[in-house]
Design a protein around this motif. Structure first.
Motif, PDB file in Angstrom:
ATOM      1  N   UNK A 138      15.070  -9.384 -12.293  1.00  0.00           N
ATOM      2  CA  UNK A 138      16.059 -10.322 -12.835  1.00  0.00           C
ATOM      3  C   UNK A 138      16.734 -11.146 -11.743  1.00  0.00           C
ATOM      4  N   UNK A 139      16.908 -10.574 -10.563  1.00  0.00           N
ATOM      5  CA  UNK A 139      17.496 -11.356  -9.473  1.00  0.00           C
ATOM      6  C   UNK A 139      16.627 -12.567  -9.157  1.00  0.00           C
ATOM      7  N   UNK A 140      15.312 -12.375  -9.155  1.00  0.00           N
ATOM      8  CA  UNK A 140      14.411 -13.514  -8.923  1.00  0.00           C
ATOM      9  C   UNK A 140      14.529 -14.538 -10.039  1.00  0.00           C
ATOM     10  N   UNK A 141      14.643 -14.070 -11.265  1.00  0.00           N
ATOM     11  CA  UNK A 141      14.782 -14.984 -12.401  1.00  0.00           C
ATOM     12  C   UNK A 141      16.066 -15.803 -12.277  1.00  0.00           C
ATOM     13  N   UNK A 142      17.171 -15.155 -11.968  1.00  0.00           N
ATOM     14  CA  UNK A 142      18.441 -15.878 -11.806  1.00  0.00           C
ATOM     15  C   UNK A 142      18.376 -16.832 -10.614  1.00  0.00           C
ATOM     16  N   UNK A 143      17.706 -16.419  -9.544  1.00  0.00           N
ATOM     17  CA  UNK A 143      17.560 -17.289  -8.375  1.00  0.00           C
ATOM     18  C   UNK A 143      16.790 -18.550  -8.745  1.00  0.00           C
ATOM     19  N   UNK A 144      15.758 -18.404  -9.562  1.00  0.00           N
ATOM     20  CA  UNK A 144      15.005 -19.569 -10.041  1.00  0.00           C
ATOM     21  C   UNK A 144      15.911 -20.510 -10.839  1.00  0.00           C
ATOM     22  N   UNK A 145      16.757 -19.953 -11.690  1.00  0.00           N
ATOM     23  CA  UNK A 145      17.693 -20.755 -12.487  1.00  0.00           C
ATOM     24  C   UNK A 145      18.667 -21.495 -11.578  1.00  0.00           C
ATOM     25  N   UNK A 146      19.269 -20.794 -10.643  1.00  0.00           N
ATOM     26  CA  UNK A 146      20.262 -21.406  -9.753  1.00  0.00           C
ATOM     27  C   UNK A 146      19.616 -22.481  -8.872  1.00  0.00           C
ATOM     28  N   UNK A 147      18.405 -22.232  -8.407  1.00  0.00           N
ATOM     29  CA  UNK A 147      17.694 -23.226  -7.599  1.00  0.00           C
ATOM     30  C   UNK A 147      17.476 -24.507  -8.405  1.00  0.00           C
ATOM     31  N   UNK A 148      17.085 -24.368  -9.655  1.00  0.00           N
ATOM     32  CA  UNK A 148      16.890 -25.535 -10.516  1.00  0.00           C
ATOM     33  C   UNK A 148      18.221 -26.237 -10.785  1.00  0.00           C
ATOM     34  N   UNK A 149      19.264 -25.478 -11.044  1.00  0.00           N
ATOM     35  CA  UNK A 149      20.582 -26.084 -11.278  1.00  0.00           C
ATOM     36  C   UNK A 149      21.075 -26.833 -10.040  1.00  0.00           C
ATOM     37  N   UNK A 150      20.799 -26.295  -8.866  1.00  0.00           N
ATOM     38  CA  UNK A 150      21.203 -26.985  -7.631  1.00  0.00           C
ATOM     39  C   UNK A 150      20.509 -28.337  -7.528  1.00  0.00           C
ATOM     40  N   UNK A 151      19.238 -28.389  -7.889  1.00  0.00           N
ATOM     41  CA  UNK A 151      18.514 -29.658  -7.870  1.00  0.00           C
ATOM     42  C   UNK A 151      19.134 -30.647  -8.858  1.00  0.00           C
TER      43      UNK A 151
END
Length: 158
Positions: A138-151
């Motif tokens: 789940x940490x990887x999943x949330x990291x993917x979400x945050x990375x996309x939101x940062x973009x």
């Protein structure tokens, strides 16, 4: 034409994000909030959710005000989110209307598996590889979400 100082100040202003979620998914909101902390610490975003409503405040008025002021509306999608008349018919309808007008960006975050592919949210583009709760890490999943939101945040700031 904007002066460089004014343009620099606007770019340095954090983006306002509103989180729409079912209260039944509050534990996932807590996880999401923890993963968003780096963007808050970098002053790229200010995140608001209904837990910030003070006792005695008109809760519906607070929600609509914050929703209207947000640049990004993040929807934590689950069967409970879709089942919630307030989340789906009030917050989401208002957010999608502003999204269609180019006033804000609506981002679905696929939280818990549910039928959603025929709903308006599914037409908004980006979705992660799989549901947050189905991801092995789940940490990887949330990291993917945050990375996309940062973009998305950086695109809005431009």
């Amino acid at each position: 034409m904007m002066s460089n100082d004014l343009e620099s100040q606007l770019v340095d202003q954090p983006i306002k994000a509103f989180v729409s979620y079912s209260q039944k998914d509050e534990k996932y909101l807590t996880e999401f909030s923890a993963h968003m902390r780096p963007l808050l610490r970098l002053k790229q975003v200010v995140v608001w959710d209904d837990r910030a409503i003070d006792v005695g405040d008109e809760w519906e008025e607070c929600i609509y005000r914050e929703l209207d002021e947000a640049d990004i509306v993040i929807c934590l999608v689950s069967s409970d989110f879709i089942a919630s008349d307030f989340c789906y018919e009030k917050e989401l309808d208002r957010a999608l209307d502003a999204h269609r007008k180019g006033q804000k960006v609506v981002v679905p975050v696929l939280l818990r598996s549910c039928f959603w592919k025929e709903l308006p949210l599914s037409k908004l583009g980006w979705t992660p590889r799989q549901w947050i709760t189905s991801h092995e890490n789940r940490d990887e999943a949330w990291t993917e979400v945050v990375t996309k939101l940062r973009k998305i945040i950086l695109d809005i700031k431009k």
